[in-house]
Design a protein around this motif. Sequence first.
Motif, PDB file in Angstrom:
ATOM      1  N   THR A 185       0.725  -1.125   0.248  1.00 11.52           N
ATOM      2  CA  THR A 185       0.249  -0.024   0.012  1.00 11.52           C
ATOM      3  C   THR A 185       0.904   1.232   0.024  1.00 11.52           C
ATOM      4  O   THR A 185       1.907   1.236   0.693  1.00 11.52           O
ATOM      5  CB  THR A 185      -0.989  -0.067   1.186  1.00 11.52           C
ATOM      6  OG1 THR A 185      -1.636  -0.904   1.078  1.00 11.52           O
ATOM      7  CG2 THR A 185      -1.702   1.348   1.420  1.00 11.52           C
ATOM      8  N   PHE A 186       0.534   2.178  -0.925  1.00 20.07           N
ATOM      9  CA  PHE A 186       1.166   3.573  -0.915  1.00 20.07           C
ATOM     10  C   PHE A 186       0.167   4.669  -0.406  1.00 20.07           C
ATOM     11  O   PHE A 186      -0.858   4.724  -0.693  1.00 20.07           O
ATOM     12  CB  PHE A 186       1.455   3.804  -2.525  1.00 20.07           C
ATOM     13  CG  PHE A 186       2.541   2.629  -3.115  1.00 20.07           C
ATOM     14  CD1 PHE A 186       3.880   2.631  -2.663  1.00 20.07           C
ATOM     15  CD2 PHE A 186       1.959   1.766  -3.775  1.00 20.07           C
ATOM     16  CE1 PHE A 186       4.651   1.918  -3.468  1.00 20.07           C
ATOM     17  CE2 PHE A 186       2.642   0.654  -4.141  1.00 20.07           C
ATOM     18  CZ  PHE A 186       4.085   0.800  -4.032  1.00 20.07           C
ATOM     19  N   ASP A 187       0.749   5.544   0.110  1.00 15.35           N
ATOM     20  CA  ASP A 187      -0.084   6.534   0.807  1.00 15.35           C
ATOM     21  C   ASP A 187      -0.129   7.531  -0.147  1.00 15.35           C
ATOM     22  O   ASP A 187       0.303   7.664  -1.348  1.00 15.35           O
ATOM     23  CB  ASP A 187       0.472   7.191   2.209  1.00 15.35           C
ATOM     24  CG  ASP A 187       1.789   7.801   2.183  1.00 15.35           C
ATOM     25  OD1 ASP A 187       2.183   8.142   0.867  1.00 15.35           O
ATOM     26  OD2 ASP A 187       2.603   8.149   2.997  1.00 15.35           O
ATOM     27  N   TYR A 188      -0.880   8.774   0.217  1.00  8.29           N
ATOM     28  CA  TYR A 188      -1.119   9.982  -0.754  1.00  8.29           C
ATOM     29  C   TYR A 188       0.149  10.644  -1.399  1.00  8.29           C
ATOM     30  O   TYR A 188      -0.128  11.202  -2.318  1.00  8.29           O
ATOM     31  CB  TYR A 188      -1.956  10.967  -0.184  1.00  8.29           C
ATOM     32  CG  TYR A 188      -1.242  11.624   0.878  1.00  8.29           C
ATOM     33  CD1 TYR A 188      -0.789  12.935   0.540  1.00  8.29           C
ATOM     34  CD2 TYR A 188      -1.159  11.263   2.420  1.00  8.29           C
ATOM     35  CE1 TYR A 188      -0.085  13.885   1.624  1.00  8.29           C
ATOM     36  CE2 TYR A 188      -0.413  11.918   3.185  1.00  8.29           C
ATOM     37  CZ  TYR A 188      -0.119  13.408   2.754  1.00  8.29           C
ATOM     38  OH  TYR A 188       0.683  14.134   3.715  1.00  8.29           O
ATOM     39  N   MET A 189       1.260  10.297  -0.742  1.00  6.80           N
ATOM     40  CA  MET A 189       2.606  10.770  -1.223  1.00  6.80           C
ATOM     41  C   MET A 189       3.277   9.837  -2.000  1.00  6.80           C
ATOM     42  O   MET A 189       4.379   9.940  -2.626  1.00  6.80           O
ATOM     43  CB  MET A 189       3.486  11.368  -0.156  1.00  6.80           C
ATOM     44  CG  MET A 189       2.799  12.481   0.438  1.00  6.80           C
ATOM     45  SD  MET A 189       4.086  13.391   1.763  1.00  6.80           S
ATOM     46  CE  MET A 189       4.288  12.022   2.803  1.00  6.80           C
ATOM     47  N   GLY A 190       2.844   8.533  -2.026  1.00 13.55           N
ATOM     48  CA  GLY A 190       3.842   7.426  -2.956  1.00 13.55           C
ATOM     49  C   GLY A 190       4.325   6.634  -2.126  1.00 13.55           C
ATOM     50  O   GLY A 190       5.241   5.844  -2.583  1.00 13.55           O
ATOM     51  N   ALA A 191       4.489   6.878  -0.841  1.00 11.37           N
ATOM     52  CA  ALA A 191       5.467   6.229   0.108  1.00 11.37           C
ATOM     53  C   ALA A 191       4.610   5.209   0.787  1.00 11.37           C
ATOM     54  O   ALA A 191       3.574   5.245   0.750  1.00 11.37           O
ATOM     55  CB  ALA A 191       5.914   7.308   1.160  1.00 11.37           C
ATOM     56  N   LEU A 192       5.223   4.231   1.288  1.00  8.43           N
ATOM     57  CA  LEU A 192       4.720   3.043   2.003  1.00  8.43           C
ATOM     58  C   LEU A 192       4.115   3.529   3.018  1.00  8.43           C
ATOM     59  O   LEU A 192       4.552   4.356   4.106  1.00  8.43           O
ATOM     60  CB  LEU A 192       5.692   1.841   2.302  1.00  8.43           C
ATOM     61  CG  LEU A 192       6.321   1.298   1.458  1.00  8.43           C
ATOM     62  CD1 LEU A 192       7.318   0.443   1.664  1.00  8.43           C
ATOM     63  CD2 LEU A 192       5.416   0.527   0.280  1.00  8.43           C
ATOM     64  N   THR A 193       2.745   3.022   3.540  1.00  9.04           N
ATOM     65  CA  THR A 193       2.051   3.297   4.629  1.00  9.04           C
ATOM     66  C   THR A 193       2.512   2.273   5.960  1.00  9.04           C
ATOM     67  O   THR A 193       3.128   1.291   5.571  1.00  9.04           O
ATOM     68  CB  THR A 193       0.602   3.173   4.403  1.00  9.04           C
ATOM     69  OG1 THR A 193       0.391   1.772   4.233  1.00  9.04           O
ATOM     70  CG2 THR A 193      -0.045   3.896   3.291  1.00  9.04           C
ATOM     71  N   LEU A 194       2.175   2.793   6.905  1.00  8.75           N
ATOM     72  CA  LEU A 194       2.402   2.070   8.350  1.00  8.75           C
ATOM     73  C   LEU A 194       1.402   1.092   8.497  1.00  8.75           C
ATOM     74  O   LEU A 194       0.226   1.459   8.082  1.00  8.75           O
ATOM     75  CB  LEU A 194       2.757   2.964   9.494  1.00  8.75           C
ATOM     76  CG  LEU A 194       4.071   3.762   9.348  1.00  8.75           C
ATOM     77  CD1 LEU A 194       4.118   4.681  10.478  1.00  8.75           C
ATOM     78  CD2 LEU A 194       5.121   3.235   9.304  1.00  8.75           C
ATOM     79  N   PRO A 195       1.443  -0.220   9.107  1.00 12.30           N
ATOM     80  CA  PRO A 195       2.708  -0.402   9.549  1.00 12.30           C
ATOM     81  C   PRO A 195       3.734  -1.076   8.453  1.00 12.30           C
ATOM     82  O   PRO A 195       3.239  -1.887   7.431  1.00 12.30           O
ATOM     83  CB  PRO A 195       2.482  -1.978  10.444  1.00 12.30           C
ATOM     84  CG  PRO A 195       1.146  -2.044   9.938  1.00 12.30           C
ATOM     85  CD  PRO A 195       0.444  -1.218   9.359  1.00 12.30           C
ATOM     86  N   ASN A 196       4.901  -1.009   8.602  1.00  9.69           N
ATOM     87  CA  ASN A 196       5.890  -1.713   7.740  1.00  9.69           C
ATOM     88  C   ASN A 196       7.089  -2.234   8.394  1.00  9.69           C
ATOM     89  O   ASN A 196       7.306  -1.811   9.501  1.00  9.69           O
ATOM     90  CB  ASN A 196       6.488  -0.363   6.789  1.00  9.69           C
ATOM     91  CG  ASN A 196       7.064   0.638   7.408  1.00  9.69           C
ATOM     92  OD1 ASN A 196       8.192   0.492   7.749  1.00  9.69           O
ATOM     93  ND2 ASN A 196       6.232   1.602   7.530  1.00  9.69           N
ATOM     94  N   ASN A 197       7.722  -3.209   7.675  1.00 11.71           N
ATOM     95  CA  ASN A 197       8.882  -3.971   8.070  1.00 11.71           C
ATOM     96  C   ASN A 197       9.452  -4.781   6.953  1.00 11.71           C
ATOM     97  O   ASN A 197       8.878  -5.270   6.247  1.00 11.71           O
ATOM     98  CB  ASN A 197       8.180  -5.130   9.164  1.00 11.71           C
ATOM     99  CG  ASN A 197       9.704  -5.798   9.984  1.00 11.71           C
ATOM    100  OD1 ASN A 197      10.384  -5.970   9.344  1.00 11.71           O
ATOM    101  ND2 ASN A 197       9.140  -6.074  11.087  1.00 11.71           N
ATOM    102  N   PHE A 198      10.730  -4.104   6.833  1.00 13.05           N
ATOM    103  CA  PHE A 198      11.508  -4.604   5.665  1.00 13.05           C
ATOM    104  C   PHE A 198      12.257  -5.835   5.940  1.00 13.05           C
ATOM    105  O   PHE A 198      13.358  -6.073   5.168  1.00 13.05           O
ATOM    106  CB  PHE A 198      12.434  -3.486   5.174  1.00 13.05           C
ATOM    107  CG  PHE A 198      11.694  -2.121   4.541  1.00 13.05           C
ATOM    108  CD1 PHE A 198      11.390  -2.504   3.221  1.00 13.05           C
ATOM    109  CD2 PHE A 198      11.294  -1.236   5.426  1.00 13.05           C
ATOM    110  CE1 PHE A 198      10.781  -1.363   2.459  1.00 13.05           C
ATOM    111  CE2 PHE A 198      10.689  -0.073   4.714  1.00 13.05           C
ATOM    112  CZ  PHE A 198      10.376  -0.233   3.360  1.00 13.05           C
ATOM    113  N   GLY A 199      12.028  -6.345   6.907  1.00 12.92           N
ATOM    114  CA  GLY A 199      12.817  -7.653   7.162  1.00 12.92           C
ATOM    115  C   GLY A 199      13.790  -7.623   8.121  1.00 12.92           C
ATOM    116  O   GLY A 199      14.580  -6.509   8.174  1.00 12.92           O
TER     117      GLY A 199
END
Length: 239
Positions: free
Chosen positions: A174-188
Amino acid sequence: MHSAALLRLNKIPKRFVVETPKPQCLANRLRYVFPYFQKDAGFSLIELIVVMLLVGILAAIAAPGWVAFVNRQRINKVNDAVFAALQQAQREAKNKKLSYSVSFQRNSTTQNVEVAIYRTDAAISTWTWKPLAADVGANSDKFLLGGNLSGENIANTTTNSPVSYPLSTSAKITFDYMGALTLPNNFGTVAAGTEPPGLKIVIAVPSSANPTLASSVKRCVIVKTLLGSMLTAKDDKCS
């Protein structure tokens, strides 16, 4: 007068007279010009068998390489379609100033990999699933769909975020209104001094020994940062 005409014809010099060769003489001349002119011309059974064996051997040698080449071309197209879908979701989020998500699944009926791009707040019943890479003539039913996502923008944290097949149906990016990833996020989780693996969507050629397992031929799209930067990778980089 008839007798006079015959006398005149008999006086014609022989160099002006064209003789028609006899049939036997013509055949002898043809045999001299064409030494292979004979009634039994052709191939023997042994010669045909040898040629067929050679063709079979060459085909057996070339076939695996050709199949591998075709698979690489197809898997590249499918991976390009994954990349394009993620870019489209990110672009829609920026343009409409809304959160947009992208999900992938394998259709249980057609076995094609499908993609849905939708507003994050949209009901599941409104999602539109489309066959992945169908517009570029690639059949995604021949490949495995995998990834390291265990949930929305969450990479599997076990054993350095391994890729699993098939991709979890609950996984989405999911991308937010700025094209960034929304929270929650975890890259491993990562070892000290190493880079997080990122969020991976993987397309793999099935193993010849077990079609449910992935071979070493893989292509993937990796979302690397919170800003939604993406890159493509292949083979061991997709594990």
